[in-house]
Design a protein around this motif. Structure first.
Motif, PDB file in Angstrom:
ATOM      1  N   LEU A 151      21.456  -1.781  15.168  1.00 22.83           N
ATOM      2  CA  LEU A 151      20.965  -0.912  16.231  1.00 22.83           C
ATOM      3  C   LEU A 151      19.498  -1.211  16.518  1.00 22.83           C
ATOM      4  CD1 LEU A 151      23.593   0.618  15.375  1.00 22.83           C
ATOM      5  CD2 LEU A 151      22.403   2.721  16.017  1.00 22.83           C
ATOM      6  N   ASP A 152      19.141  -1.134  17.786  1.00 27.14           N
ATOM      7  CA  ASP A 152      17.754  -1.282  18.219  1.00 27.14           C
ATOM      8  C   ASP A 152      17.006  -0.013  17.834  1.00 27.14           C
ATOM      9  OD1 ASP A 152      15.340  -1.567  19.531  1.00 27.14           O
ATOM     10  OD2 ASP A 152      16.225  -2.171  21.450  1.00 27.14           O
ATOM     11  N   GLU A 153      15.975  -0.129  17.015  1.00 29.92           N
ATOM     12  CA  GLU A 153      15.245   1.044  16.537  1.00 29.92           C
ATOM     13  C   GLU A 153      13.997   1.351  17.360  1.00 29.92           C
ATOM     14  OE1 GLU A 153      14.791   1.436  12.325  1.00 29.92           O
ATOM     15  OE2 GLU A 153      16.626   0.319  11.901  1.00 29.92           O
ATOM     16  N   ALA A 154      13.893   0.716  18.531  1.00 24.72           N
ATOM     17  CA  ALA A 154      12.784   1.048  19.431  1.00 24.72           C
ATOM     18  C   ALA A 154      12.924   2.500  19.876  1.00 24.72           C
ATOM     19  CB  ALA A 154      12.798   0.122  20.645  1.00 24.72           C
ATOM     20  N   PRO A 155      11.800   3.194  20.140  1.00 22.93           N
ATOM     21  CA  PRO A 155      11.854   4.624  20.488  1.00 22.93           C
ATOM     22  C   PRO A 155      12.727   4.950  21.696  1.00 22.93           C
ATOM     23  CG  PRO A 155       9.602   3.963  19.997  1.00 22.93           C
ATOM     24  CD  PRO A 155      10.413   2.700  20.046  1.00 22.93           C
ATOM     25  N   HIS A 156      12.908   3.998  22.605  1.00 19.86           N
ATOM     26  CA  HIS A 156      13.732   4.286  23.780  1.00 19.86           C
ATOM     27  C   HIS A 156      15.214   4.001  23.528  1.00 19.86           C
ATOM     28  CE1 HIS A 156      13.129  -0.028  24.073  1.00 19.86           C
ATOM     29  NE2 HIS A 156      14.015  -0.103  25.059  1.00 19.86           N
ATOM     30  N   ARG A 157      15.557   3.580  22.295  1.00 21.59           N
ATOM     31  CA  ARG A 157      16.957   3.303  21.973  1.00 21.59           C
ATOM     32  C   ARG A 157      17.459   4.066  20.742  1.00 21.59           C
ATOM     33  NH1 ARG A 157      17.410   2.453  26.322  1.00 21.59           N
ATOM     34  NH2 ARG A 157      17.581   0.475  27.466  1.00 21.59           N
ATOM     35  N   LEU A 158      16.536   4.679  19.993  1.00 20.94           N
ATOM     36  CA  LEU A 158      16.936   5.409  18.797  1.00 20.94           C
ATOM     37  C   LEU A 158      16.068   6.651  18.651  1.00 20.94           C
ATOM     38  CD1 LEU A 158      18.901   5.174  16.323  1.00 20.94           C
ATOM     39  CD2 LEU A 158      16.959   4.224  15.061  1.00 20.94           C
ATOM     40  N   GLY A 159      16.711   7.785  18.390  1.00 18.26           N
ATOM     41  CA  GLY A 159      15.967   9.036  18.254  1.00 18.26           C
ATOM     42  C   GLY A 159      16.644   9.962  17.261  1.00 18.26           C
TER      43      GLY A 159
ATOM     44  N   HIS B  79      27.338  12.482  28.044  1.00 15.53           N
ATOM     45  CA  HIS B  79      28.431  13.269  28.624  1.00 15.53           C
ATOM     46  C   HIS B  79      28.267  13.464  30.124  1.00 15.53           C
ATOM     47  CE1 HIS B  79      25.229  16.096  27.795  1.00 15.53           C
ATOM     48  NE2 HIS B  79      25.859  17.071  28.415  1.00 15.53           N
ATOM     49  N   HIS B  80      27.037  13.426  30.618  1.00 16.79           N
ATOM     50  CA  HIS B  80      26.823  13.591  32.068  1.00 16.79           C
ATOM     51  C   HIS B  80      27.453  12.425  32.840  1.00 16.79           C
ATOM     52  CE1 HIS B  80      24.286  17.071  31.532  1.00 16.79           C
ATOM     53  NE2 HIS B  80      23.510  16.404  30.694  1.00 16.79           N
ATOM     54  N   ARG B  81      27.252  11.220  32.340  1.00 12.65           N
ATOM     55  CA  ARG B  81      27.851  10.058  33.002  1.00 12.65           C
ATOM     56  C   ARG B  81      29.369  10.069  32.829  1.00 12.65           C
ATOM     57  NH1 ARG B  81      26.252   3.637  32.243  1.00 12.65           N
ATOM     58  NH2 ARG B  81      28.327   2.791  32.605  1.00 12.65           N
TER      59      ARG B  81
ATOM     60  N   PRO C  53      24.479  -1.105  20.096  1.00  6.46           N
ATOM     61  CA  PRO C  53      23.246  -1.470  20.801  1.00  6.46           C
ATOM     62  C   PRO C  53      23.499  -1.893  22.250  1.00  6.46           C
ATOM     63  CG  PRO C  53      23.786  -3.084  19.095  1.00  6.46           C
ATOM     64  CD  PRO C  53      24.664  -1.904  18.873  1.00  6.46           C
ATOM     65  N   GLY C  54      24.602  -2.572  22.489  1.00  5.54           N
ATOM     66  CA  GLY C  54      24.928  -2.975  23.852  1.00  5.54           C
ATOM     67  C   GLY C  54      25.238  -1.773  24.727  1.00  5.54           C
ATOM     68  N   LEU C  55      25.913  -0.769  24.165  1.00  6.88           N
ATOM     69  CA  LEU C  55      26.246   0.426  24.941  1.00  6.88           C
ATOM     70  C   LEU C  55      24.990   1.225  25.276  1.00  6.88           C
ATOM     71  CD1 LEU C  55      28.819   1.748  26.067  1.00  6.88           C
ATOM     72  CD2 LEU C  55      28.829   3.235  24.050  1.00  6.88           C
ATOM     73  N   ALA C  56      24.034   1.273  24.351  1.00  3.52           N
ATOM     74  CA  ALA C  56      22.773   1.965  24.629  1.00  3.52           C
ATOM     75  C   ALA C  56      22.046   1.297  25.792  1.00  3.52           C
ATOM     76  CB  ALA C  56      21.888   1.974  23.383  1.00  3.52           C
ATOM     77  N   GLU C  57      22.109  -0.022  25.853  1.00  2.00           N
ATOM     78  CA  GLU C  57      21.508  -0.739  26.973  1.00  2.00           C
ATOM     79  C   GLU C  57      22.226  -0.412  28.269  1.00  2.00           C
ATOM     80  OE1 GLU C  57      18.846  -2.705  27.240  1.00  2.00           O
ATOM     81  OE2 GLU C  57      18.302  -2.475  25.130  1.00  2.00           O
ATOM     82  N   GLU C  58      23.555  -0.412  28.218  1.00  2.00           N
ATOM     83  CA  GLU C  58      24.346  -0.130  29.421  1.00  2.00           C
ATOM     84  C   GLU C  58      24.041   1.256  29.971  1.00  2.00           C
ATOM     85  OE1 GLU C  58      28.978   0.689  30.693  1.00  2.00           O
ATOM     86  OE2 GLU C  58      28.575  -0.568  28.938  1.00  2.00           O
ATOM     87  N   TYR C  59      23.940   2.239  29.079  1.00  2.00           N
ATOM     88  CA  TYR C  59      23.680   3.619  29.480  1.00  2.00           C
ATOM     89  C   TYR C  59      22.189   3.901  29.646  1.00  2.00           C
ATOM     90  CZ  TYR C  59      28.417   5.579  28.915  1.00  2.00           C
ATOM     91  OH  TYR C  59      29.749   5.905  29.050  1.00  2.00           O
ATOM     92  N   ASP C  60      21.345   2.942  29.237  1.00  2.00           N
ATOM     93  CA  ASP C  60      19.888   3.139  29.212  1.00  2.00           C
ATOM     94  C   ASP C  60      19.571   4.448  28.485  1.00  2.00           C
ATOM     95  OD1 ASP C  60      17.190   2.729  29.593  1.00  2.00           O
ATOM     96  OD2 ASP C  60      17.158   3.537  31.624  1.00  2.00           O
ATOM     97  N   SER C  61      20.057   4.538  27.262  1.00  2.00           N
ATOM     98  CA  SER C  61      19.966   5.774  26.511  1.00  2.00           C
ATOM     99  C   SER C  61      19.627   5.491  25.049  1.00  2.00           C
ATOM    100  CB  SER C  61      21.300   6.536  26.621  1.00  2.00           C
ATOM    101  OG  SER C  61      21.203   7.813  26.046  1.00  2.00           O
ATOM    102  N   ARG C  62      19.556   6.562  24.252  1.00  2.00           N
ATOM    103  CA  ARG C  62      19.233   6.441  22.833  1.00  2.00           C
ATOM    104  C   ARG C  62      20.399   6.924  21.980  1.00  2.00           C
ATOM    105  NH1 ARG C  62      14.051   9.791  21.373  1.00  2.00           N
ATOM    106  NH2 ARG C  62      15.322  11.464  22.296  1.00  2.00           N
ATOM    107  N   TRP C  63      20.594   6.279  20.837  1.00  2.00           N
ATOM    108  CA  TRP C  63      21.478   6.815  19.812  1.00  2.00           C
ATOM    109  C   TRP C  63      20.687   7.814  18.985  1.00  2.00           C
ATOM    110  CZ3 TRP C  63      26.504   6.484  20.020  1.00  2.00           C
ATOM    111  CH2 TRP C  63      27.102   5.406  20.695  1.00  2.00           C
TER     112      TRP C  63
END
Length: 283
Positions: free
Chosen positions: A9-17, A189-191, A213-223
């Motif tokens: 998983l990408d642990e950058a702040p915009h991908r993990l919280g 859930h909104h999408r 990690p690929g899904l987080a990119e697709e959704y532009d969201s964080r795990w």
């Protein structure tokens, strides 16, 4: 390094919280809880259950599986230490699906007043607990596709009833991030709701992907993750995307958890979920 099914998983702040616990001021405010659930897709209720009750069920589970080789010989079953010998998979399946899953102990735990009565209070109705209740253990070191729960949302498996069913994920023992707890894709859930409404997601029951990690990119969201403690519970929408991370516990402690589903008794019930869970039940 946080992984799921071997993907890092990408642990950058915009991908993990972090999962946000429900504040104390909102715990007894039904309207505030519904606002939070609609906004975030989940309610992280820390210290909701008595840890002693959780630990008692954890001990029961691993005690019943001691002689399968799953649990380390001469250890305290409560610890859930993985065995270091050969695993008797046939005996394990027999004990799990024919003894533990249909047991009075498991039913009583899932219908604890702190769970059932809480759902009745939140839903303002009589409630129905789906008989198909899932309990999982994950051993440290298991990784690769299929070892951790892949990304999915629950509604794809519950097409035969109301879409307003709520799930409860309950860690049965302390489950720090290193032990492979559940992770949620923030506000996904909104999408999903929008795509469900448009008819673009009417597909057979299936996971979305193992590539978190690929899904987080697709959704532009964080795990979102958490260091769960015995007594915590996460209630989530049937539309929010979630998955599990790999168990990399260095102390050989197994993760144990259960996920169960409640809904209003007055709403349509998916009949397929009214039999005891089995990993070959096709759901």
């Amino acid at each position: 390094m946080l992984t799921s099914n071997g993907y890092v998983l990408d642990e950058a702040p915009h991908r993990l919280g972090d999962l946000e616990p429900v504040p104390a001021a909102e715990r007894s405010d039904r309207d505030a809880l519904w606002q939070r659930l609609r906004r975030e897709g989940y309610l992280y209720l820390t210290d909701h259950l008595d840890p002693d009750v959780v630990h008692a069920f954890r001990r029961y589970y691993f005690e019943r599986l001691m002689d399968t080789g799953l649990v380390r010989r001469d250890s305290d079953p409560l610890e859930g230490l993985q065995g270091d010998g050969e695993l008797d998979r046939g005996l394990l399946r027999e004990r799990l699906f024919h003894e533990i899953v249909p047991s009075a102990q498991y039913q009583a735990f899932c219908a604890l007043p702190q769970i059932k009565d809480w759902f009745a209070w939140l839903l303002e109705d009589e409630v129905h607990l789906h008989r198909r209740k899932i309990i999982r253990h994950t051993r440290p070191g298991e990784k690769g596709i299929g070892t951790a729960t892949q990304a999915h949302y629950d509604l794809v498996y519950l097409r035969g009833g109301t879409d307003r069913v709520l799930s409860a994920w309950i860690p049965l023992g302390d489950t720090p991030v290193s032990r492979g707890g559940l992770t949620y894709l923030e506000r996904s859930h909104h999408r999903v709701l929008a795509e469900e409404a448009s008819g673009r997601l009417q597909a057979p029951a299936a996971s979305i992907t193992a590539d978190l990690p690929g899904l987080a990119e697709e959704y532009d969201s964080r795990w979102l993750t958490a260091d769960y403690r015995a007594g915590d519970i996460v209630v989530h929408s049937a539309h929010i995307v979630h998955a599990a991370t790999d168990n990399v516990d260095e102390g050989d402690v197994m993760r144990l958890s259960t996920d169960i589903r409640y809904q209003r008794s007055s709403e349509p019930i998916d009949w397929r979920w009214q039999e005891h869970w089995h990993d070959r039940d096709g759901l």
